[in-house]
Scaffold this motif. Sequence first.
Motif, PDB file in Angstrom:
ATOM      1  N   UNK A  16     -11.163   1.276   6.043  1.00  0.00           N
ATOM      2  CA  UNK A  16     -10.892   0.929   4.715  1.00  0.00           C
ATOM      3  C   UNK A  16      -9.497   0.810   4.398  1.00  0.00           C
ATOM      4  N   UNK A  17      -8.614   1.724   4.614  1.00  0.00           N
ATOM      5  CA  UNK A  17      -7.041   1.428   4.900  1.00  0.00           C
ATOM      6  C   UNK A  17      -6.685   0.402   5.895  1.00  0.00           C
ATOM      7  N   UNK A  18      -7.007   0.430   7.040  1.00  0.00           N
ATOM      8  CA  UNK A  18      -6.679  -0.684   8.057  1.00  0.00           C
ATOM      9  C   UNK A  18      -7.008  -2.162   7.494  1.00  0.00           C
ATOM     10  N   UNK A  19      -8.208  -2.177   6.851  1.00  0.00           N
ATOM     11  CA  UNK A  19      -8.494  -3.457   6.277  1.00  0.00           C
ATOM     12  C   UNK A  19      -7.662  -3.907   5.283  1.00  0.00           C
ATOM     13  N   UNK A  20      -7.624  -3.107   4.157  1.00  0.00           N
ATOM     14  CA  UNK A  20      -6.495  -3.336   3.111  1.00  0.00           C
ATOM     15  C   UNK A  20      -5.226  -3.728   3.943  1.00  0.00           C
ATOM     16  N   UNK A  21      -4.926  -2.704   4.618  1.00  0.00           N
ATOM     17  CA  UNK A  21      -3.199  -3.163   4.906  1.00  0.00           C
ATOM     18  C   UNK A  21      -3.281  -4.568   5.851  1.00  0.00           C
ATOM     19  N   UNK A  22      -4.299  -4.716   6.488  1.00  0.00           N
ATOM     20  CA  UNK A  22      -4.358  -6.231   7.057  1.00  0.00           C
ATOM     21  C   UNK A  22      -4.379  -7.375   5.919  1.00  0.00           C
ATOM     22  N   UNK A  23      -5.072  -7.179   5.053  1.00  0.00           N
ATOM     23  CA  UNK A  23      -5.462  -8.031   3.735  1.00  0.00           C
ATOM     24  C   UNK A  23      -4.079  -8.425   3.309  1.00  0.00           C
ATOM     25  N   UNK A  24      -3.378  -7.102   2.808  1.00  0.00           N
ATOM     26  CA  UNK A  24      -2.186  -7.148   2.100  1.00  0.00           C
ATOM     27  C   UNK A  24      -1.087  -7.706   3.113  1.00  0.00           C
ATOM     28  N   UNK A  25      -1.051  -7.799   4.227  1.00  0.00           N
ATOM     29  CA  UNK A  25       0.106  -8.190   5.168  1.00  0.00           C
ATOM     30  C   UNK A  25      -0.386  -9.699   5.536  1.00  0.00           C
ATOM     31  N   UNK A  26      -1.582 -10.061   5.314  1.00  0.00           N
ATOM     32  CA  UNK A  26      -1.995 -11.399   5.537  1.00  0.00           C
ATOM     33  C   UNK A  26      -2.125 -11.417   6.983  1.00  0.00           C
TER      34      UNK A  26
END
Length: 56
Positions: A43-53
């Motif tokens: 979940x953290x990795x997914x959110x980080x990728x989304x936040x960093x586009x």
Amino acid sequence: MYVLDQAAVAWHEAAREAGHGSLPSFDDRYMKAVAAKREPGKSFQRAAREALNAET
């Protein structure tokens, strides 16, 4: 994440004291921590990728 870190630190300290890296008495604790971290980590990795586009 904290539980995984603490399990790894305990394993490392015991391995150093024993002089080797094979400590089956710590395997259960470590693997439980690994399993518990799996979904929050994803979940953290997914959110980080989304936040960093950075989604592929």
